[in-house]
Design a protein around this motif. Sequence first.
Motif, PDB file in Angstrom:
ATOM      1  N   UNK A  46       0.833  -1.205   0.000  1.00 23.29           N
ATOM      2  CA  UNK A  46       0.000   0.000   0.000  1.00 23.29           C
ATOM      3  C   UNK A  46       0.864   1.251   0.000  1.00 23.29           C
ATOM      4  N   UNK A  47       1.927   1.251   0.827  1.00 19.51           N
ATOM      5  CA  UNK A  47       2.822   2.414   0.877  1.00 19.51           C
ATOM      6  C   UNK A  47       3.500   2.602  -0.486  1.00 19.51           C
ATOM      7  N   UNK A  48       3.884   1.492  -1.112  1.00 16.08           N
ATOM      8  CA  UNK A  48       4.553   1.568  -2.413  1.00 16.08           C
ATOM      9  C   UNK A  48       3.613   2.113  -3.483  1.00 16.08           C
ATOM     10  N   UNK A  50       0.915   3.898  -3.017  1.00 18.28           N
ATOM     11  CA  UNK A  50       0.598   5.285  -2.686  1.00 18.28           C
ATOM     12  C   UNK A  50       1.691   6.220  -3.201  1.00 18.28           C
TER      13      UNK A  50
END
Lengths: 222, 142
Positions: A46-48, A50
Amino acid sequence: MIVAERKPFNEILAMVEPFEKILVIGCKTCVTVCSAGGEKEVGILSASLDMARKKEGKGIEIKEVTLERQCDPEYLEQIRGYVGEYQAILSMACGAGVQFMAETYKEKPVYPTLNTKFIGVALEQGVWSERCAGCGDCVLDKTGGICPIARCSKSLLNGPCGGSVNGKCEIDSEVECGWQLIYDRLKALGQLDKLEEIIPVKDWSSSRDGGPRRIVREDLRL
Amino acid sequence: MSEFEPEIIAFCCHYCAYTAADLAGSMRINYPPNVKIVKLLCTGKVDVLYLLKAFQAGADGVYVAGCLEGECHFLEGNLRAKKRVERTKMILEEIGIGGERVEMYNLSAAEGIRFAEIAKEMTERIRNLGPNPIKGGVGRKE
């Protein structure tokens, strides 16, 4: 456990290209243990995503969820209350979980983020190895607890073949010969006589050759 | 580019880098105010997700500073951190942020001067790279 591996990031990024609001859903069972699709991997993906989308100048709203399992309907039901607010689901489960998610939420596009590899074991932290091919008719009693279907590259039932060299398989000098393992194990158990027995031609209809498999236990049904 | 002041997060081990930072202070050595320290009991606590979250929250650079190899208080926490930093570099490359924005350093508690050097080195590196691309060209807020 079922062992899986994350798909390449760009492949996943391309899948979510048309969407602005998605769910990334992990699974707390096998893929958590093999560090492919658990809560932490949901966070990393998810962080990637985003950051990659922000970099492209078109942000994406992501809700992170990790369900107990994606192969049981009661856990899939837990997202029903809010699934409608999202345009797509990225499932971080094995192939079974992804499909069950898609069957449960028919109106929602569901995408896989893992490549499901095999049924295997953790040899050590970070190293997994195949052990079972799910053939549906176990022969481990005849082969010293080592599976000729999963461990022999040719799935021979009466090995080894001529490609066994110094205990290694001809396909790769790093791969152990399954039948050498079986021989060594039976020798250690004092059961070498078991090798005298010819294992007959296997009925593969219990495996994939019989089509999609299904088990019904009437005693358990409600 | 001259306007850009990078925001840098340093994950520092209590037993070495953090103490070295303390020593740098006692020795009245200057190091760039761009570096913000997060103290950990061991760099073995560092996770890929910690490093990514720092970038996601807007850090322009991140580094992990642990004990010299072979001298970890918990034996091999710093070696584990090193692998996780490598993994993070790979992920940052994939998403287009750039793997050179994250780094692993090793130093001892006695190296106050080295701590300041690392802080300067990383600040210069990130200043040359420019802002974290997810922020749209904004650096450190004064």
